[in-house]
Design a protein around this motif. Structure first.
Motif, PDB file in Angstrom:
ATOM      1  N   LYS A 112       0.842  -1.201   0.000  1.00 32.92           N
ATOM      2  CA  LYS A 112       0.000   0.000   0.000  1.00 32.92           C
ATOM      3  C   LYS A 112       0.877   1.251   0.000  1.00 32.92           C
ATOM      4  CE  LYS A 112      -3.706  -0.064   2.524  1.00 32.92           C
ATOM      5  NZ  LYS A 112      -4.794   0.142   1.523  1.00 32.92           N
ATOM      6  N   ALA A 113       0.563   2.165  -0.900  1.00 31.12           N
ATOM      7  CA  ALA A 113       1.292   3.429  -0.941  1.00 31.12           C
ATOM      8  C   ALA A 113       1.066   4.191   0.364  1.00 31.12           C
ATOM      9  CB  ALA A 113       0.828   4.267  -2.125  1.00 31.12           C
ATOM     10  N   GLY A 114       2.101   4.890   0.823  1.00 29.88           N
ATOM     11  CA  GLY A 114       1.986   5.662   2.058  1.00 29.88           C
ATOM     12  C   GLY A 114       2.175   7.137   1.777  1.00 29.88           C
ATOM     13  N   GLU A 115       2.913   7.802   2.648  1.00 28.61           N
ATOM     14  CA  GLU A 115       3.183   9.216   2.445  1.00 28.61           C
ATOM     15  C   GLU A 115       4.068   9.395   1.204  1.00 28.61           C
ATOM     16  OE1 GLU A 115       4.884  10.876   5.913  1.00 28.61           O
ATOM     17  OE2 GLU A 115       3.209  10.352   7.230  1.00 28.61           O
ATOM     18  N   SER A 120       5.077   7.590  -3.893  1.00 29.94           N
ATOM     19  CA  SER A 120       4.869   6.416  -3.057  1.00 29.94           C
ATOM     20  C   SER A 120       4.148   5.319  -3.833  1.00 29.94           C
ATOM     21  CB  SER A 120       4.064   6.802  -1.815  1.00 29.94           C
ATOM     22  OG  SER A 120       3.825   5.666  -1.009  1.00 29.94           O
ATOM     23  N   ALA A 121       3.179   5.703  -4.665  1.00 32.58           N
ATOM     24  CA  ALA A 121       2.450   4.723  -5.467  1.00 32.58           C
ATOM     25  C   ALA A 121       3.369   4.053  -6.489  1.00 32.58           C
ATOM     26  CB  ALA A 121       1.272   5.393  -6.174  1.00 32.58           C
ATOM     27  N   LEU A 122       4.278   4.831  -7.073  1.00 28.46           N
ATOM     28  CA  LEU A 122       5.239   4.254  -8.017  1.00 28.46           C
ATOM     29  C   LEU A 122       6.189   3.295  -7.300  1.00 28.46           C
ATOM     30  CD1 LEU A 122       6.041   7.441 -10.130  1.00 28.46           C
ATOM     31  CD2 LEU A 122       4.828   5.380 -10.928  1.00 28.46           C
ATOM     32  N   PHE A 123       6.574   3.654  -6.084  1.00 27.42           N
ATOM     33  CA  PHE A 123       7.444   2.776  -5.304  1.00 27.42           C
ATOM     34  C   PHE A 123       6.706   1.496  -4.921  1.00 27.42           C
ATOM     35  CE2 PHE A 123       9.340   1.817  -0.977  1.00 27.42           C
ATOM     36  CZ  PHE A 123      10.429   1.134  -1.488  1.00 27.42           C
ATOM     37  N   ALA A 124       5.412   1.609  -4.598  1.00 28.78           N
ATOM     38  CA  ALA A 124       4.620   0.422  -4.285  1.00 28.78           C
ATOM     39  C   ALA A 124       4.599  -0.531  -5.475  1.00 28.78           C
ATOM     40  CB  ALA A 124       3.192   0.827  -3.895  1.00 28.78           C
ATOM     41  N   SER A 125       4.523   0.021  -6.676  1.00 31.58           N
ATOM     42  CA  SER A 125       4.541  -0.844  -7.863  1.00 31.58           C
ATOM     43  C   SER A 125       5.924  -1.480  -8.039  1.00 31.58           C
ATOM     44  CB  SER A 125       4.141  -0.052  -9.115  1.00 31.58           C
ATOM     45  OG  SER A 125       5.133   0.891  -9.477  1.00 31.58           O
ATOM     46  N   ASP A 126       6.990  -0.756  -7.678  1.00 35.32           N
ATOM     47  CA  ASP A 126       8.333  -1.329  -7.729  1.00 35.32           C
ATOM     48  C   ASP A 126       8.451  -2.526  -6.788  1.00 35.32           C
ATOM     49  OD1 ASP A 126       9.217   0.557  -9.560  1.00 35.32           O
ATOM     50  OD2 ASP A 126      10.034   1.903  -8.021  1.00 35.32           O
ATOM     51  N   LEU A 127       7.891  -2.375  -5.582  1.00 29.46           N
ATOM     52  CA  LEU A 127       7.947  -3.465  -4.606  1.00 29.46           C
ATOM     53  C   LEU A 127       7.148  -4.671  -5.083  1.00 29.46           C
ATOM     54  CD1 LEU A 127       7.567  -1.538  -1.212  1.00 29.46           C
ATOM     55  CD2 LEU A 127       9.648  -2.506  -2.198  1.00 29.46           C
ATOM     56  N   ALA A 128       5.950  -4.407  -5.614  1.00 29.05           N
ATOM     57  CA  ALA A 128       5.123  -5.510  -6.114  1.00 29.05           C
ATOM     58  C   ALA A 128       5.854  -6.264  -7.224  1.00 29.05           C
ATOM     59  CB  ALA A 128       3.786  -4.974  -6.611  1.00 29.05           C
ATOM     60  N   ARG A 129       6.494  -5.524  -8.114  1.00 25.82           N
ATOM     61  CA  ARG A 129       7.251  -6.146  -9.202  1.00 25.82           C
ATOM     62  C   ARG A 129       8.430  -6.941  -8.641  1.00 25.82           C
ATOM     63  NH1 ARG A 129       8.812  -1.871 -11.374  1.00 25.82           N
ATOM     64  NH2 ARG A 129       6.806  -1.444 -12.395  1.00 25.82           N
ATOM     65  N   MET A 130       9.097  -6.406  -7.616  1.00 26.33           N
ATOM     66  CA  MET A 130      10.218  -7.103  -6.991  1.00 26.33           C
ATOM     67  C   MET A 130       9.780  -8.444  -6.425  1.00 26.33           C
ATOM     68  SD  MET A 130      12.523  -5.824  -3.718  1.00 26.33           S
ATOM     69  CE  MET A 130      11.130  -5.966  -2.552  1.00 26.33           C
ATOM     70  N   TYR A 131       8.647  -8.456  -5.729  1.00 29.01           N
ATOM     71  CA  TYR A 131       8.168  -9.718  -5.165  1.00 29.01           C
ATOM     72  C   TYR A 131       7.755 -10.694  -6.254  1.00 29.01           C
ATOM     73  CZ  TYR A 131       8.182  -7.289  -0.687  1.00 29.01           C
ATOM     74  OH  TYR A 131       8.567  -6.595   0.431  1.00 29.01           O
ATOM     75  N   ALA A 132       7.134 -10.197  -7.301  1.00 29.50           N
ATOM     76  CA  ALA A 132       6.718 -11.071  -8.399  1.00 29.50           C
ATOM     77  C   ALA A 132       7.937 -11.705  -9.070  1.00 29.50           C
ATOM     78  CB  ALA A 132       5.890 -10.289  -9.408  1.00 29.50           C
ATOM     79  N   ARG A 133       8.978 -10.916  -9.290  1.00 28.91           N
ATOM     80  CA  ARG A 133      10.164 -11.449  -9.956  1.00 28.91           C
ATOM     81  C   ARG A 133      10.946 -12.390  -9.037  1.00 28.91           C
ATOM     82  NH1 ARG A 133      12.149  -6.076 -13.430  1.00 28.91           N
ATOM     83  NH2 ARG A 133      10.428  -6.196 -14.938  1.00 28.91           N
ATOM     84  N   ALA A 203       7.464   6.341   1.378  1.00 30.35           N
ATOM     85  CA  ALA A 203       7.400   4.987   1.919  1.00 30.35           C
ATOM     86  C   ALA A 203       6.168   4.258   1.419  1.00 30.35           C
ATOM     87  CB  ALA A 203       7.402   5.033   3.445  1.00 30.35           C
ATOM     88  N   ALA A 204       6.233   2.944   1.513  1.00 33.95           N
ATOM     89  CA  ALA A 204       5.091   2.090   1.223  1.00 33.95           C
ATOM     90  C   ALA A 204       5.017   1.039   2.324  1.00 33.95           C
ATOM     91  CB  ALA A 204       5.238   1.418  -0.142  1.00 33.95           C
ATOM     92  N   GLY A 205       3.803   0.633   2.650  1.00 40.15           N
ATOM     93  CA  GLY A 205       3.606  -0.378   3.680  1.00 40.15           C
ATOM     94  C   GLY A 205       3.379  -1.743   3.060  1.00 40.15           C
ATOM     95  N   VAL A 206       3.956  -2.770   3.672  1.00 44.82           N
ATOM     96  CA  VAL A 206       3.796  -4.142   3.195  1.00 44.82           C
ATOM     97  C   VAL A 206       3.225  -4.996   4.330  1.00 44.82           C
ATOM     98  CG1 VAL A 206       4.988  -6.212   2.352  1.00 44.82           C
ATOM     99  CG2 VAL A 206       5.679  -3.953   1.533  1.00 44.82           C
ATOM    100  N   LEU A 207       2.213  -5.766   4.002  1.00 36.23           N
ATOM    101  CA  LEU A 207       1.623  -6.722   4.943  1.00 36.23           C
ATOM    102  C   LEU A 207       1.666  -8.087   4.285  1.00 36.23           C
ATOM    103  CD1 LEU A 207       0.133  -7.220   7.628  1.00 36.23           C
ATOM    104  CD2 LEU A 207      -2.011  -6.829   6.394  1.00 36.23           C
ATOM    105  N   VAL A 208       2.255  -9.070   4.971  1.00 34.45           N
ATOM    106  CA  VAL A 208       2.359 -10.428   4.444  1.00 34.45           C
ATOM    107  C   VAL A 208       1.537 -11.350   5.329  1.00 34.45           C
ATOM    108  CG1 VAL A 208       3.938 -12.241   3.685  1.00 34.45           C
ATOM    109  CG2 VAL A 208       4.721  -9.869   3.763  1.00 34.45           C
TER     110      VAL A 208
END
Length: 362
Positions: A112-115, A120-133, A203-208
């Motif tokens: 989830k995008a944060g402040e 932040s939204a672009l960074f959230a997409s970077d993180l999602a892509r990182m986990y997918a790869r 920042a972006a928040g991650v919940l697993v």
């Protein structure tokens, strides 16, 4: 056998019981039950194997000691046999350290995008892509359950389901690797919206969350659910669907709310929302257990706490730093491309060291 490993006996008995239960045709016909029993069976299998190795090494050493007084050949073998017995005992102690019972589970990750707005939204997409790869490198399957896009193509919120393609040993499970990712991920870089070239921090928040094996594992009373339907919306809030296909489910007892709008079918969105709801309830159950066993399962608390800043991604220096483990490297580009292995390994090593230390204090 000089060392007392009597604590293994109940585990050996449980292993035998599981073996018998899994051979029961009624259990074999229930995929969910087989997954649950199989996960515990695999975990205990490590203990059984290590115990047999230690028992055989101890027997060989004791037999050699008895014969050494009369046979020089046996006396010469004693140092090597003693070393083998000590190594086997160390391995048995290691596998006796309680594992997280969810390690073999698949996971649902929410980013989830944060402040920081669009950055932040672009960074959230970077993180999602990182986990997918990273998942692809590990041979796991990735499914986007739901995503809310931002104006510039980032993610305001995205949920990924990551699954092993076949049964795995607990230490090889998806949860065993990704559970350490929960928390606040901080990025330092020049945003695409910055005209002056200044570095910003967002920042972006991650919940697993570990995913339930099947709907029957975690019973949810339908009377506890409030289900609302509405029209899907895209970036900026504009309607992208003319039917009420989006679904919002509220679990009244806990106040957990899950919304899904990724699919065009209301039924598909409802099914996806229920998957996420079960995962969140499972995570809450794990957190409650962690609160009762804080010393033995300290890492579990971190996995469901999105308030803790766990990592910084510094683009100008191409640096990644994990604030919990002290891990630091200057290959951020490779990490974001899925090379997350060494970062996760540092968290696993820290967690296992803490568990071993906790056992030693008892």
């Amino acid at each position: 056998m000089s060392e007392d490993f009597s604590a293994v006996e109940p585990l050996l008995a449980e292993y035998a019981d599981l073996e018998r239960d899994m051979a029961d045709p009624a259990v074999a016909s229930d995929p969910g039950a087989m997954r649950r029993l199989g996960r515990r069976y695999a975990e205990l299998g490590r203990v059984v194997t290590a115990h047999r190795a230690w028992r055989d090494a101890s027997t060989d050493l004791n037999d050699a000691r008895e014969l050494a007084a009369d046979d020089a050949d046996f006396a010469a073998e004693l140092p090597g046999l003693a070393e083998a017995e000590a190594a086997a005992a160390d391995r048995l102690r290691e596998v006796l350290v309680p594992r997280d019972p969810d390690d073999a589970r698949d996971v649902i990750i929410e980013v989830k995008a944060g402040e920081g707005g669009e950055e932040s939204a672009l960074f959230a997409s970077d993180l999602a892509r990182m986990y997918a790869r990273y998942a692809e490198r590990m041979g796991w399957a990735v499914e986007i359950l739901d995503a809310a896009d931002s104006e510039l193509g980032g993610y305001k919120d995205v949920r990924l389901a990551i699954k092993a393609r076949h049964a795995v040993e607990p230490q090889e499970g998806v949860w065993a690797h990704l559970k350490y990712e929960g928390g606040v991920h901080r990025v330092q870089r020049v945003p695409v919206t910055e005209s002056q070239g200044r570095i910003h921090t967002s920042a972006a928040g991650v919940l697993v969350m570990p995913e339930a094996d099947d709907p029957g594992e975690l019973e949810i009373d339908t009377a506890d659910l409030r289900i609302d339907v509405f029209r899907s919306s895209g970036p900026g809030g504009q309607s992208v669907n003319t039917t009420d296909s989006a679904v919002r489910i509220t679990h009244v007892p806990t106040g957990i709310v899950v919304s899904m709008q990724n699919e065009k079918s209301q039924l598909q969105n409802k099914e996806a929302a229920m998957r996420v709801l079960r995962a969140r309830l499972l995570a809450e159950r794990a957190a409650a257990a962690a609160a009762e066993e804080a010393d033995a399962r300290r890492s579990q608390v971190r996995t469901v706490d999105r308030s803790e800043r766990i990592r910084t991604y510094n683009f100008p220096e191409n640096r990644i730093a994990d604030h919990r483990t002290g891990y630091k490297a200057y290959n951020l580009d490779a990490v974001l491309d899925g090379g997350l292995g060494p970062v996760i390994a540092s968290a696993i090593e820290m967690d296992e060291a803490e568990r071993l230390a906790a056992i030693g204090k008892r």
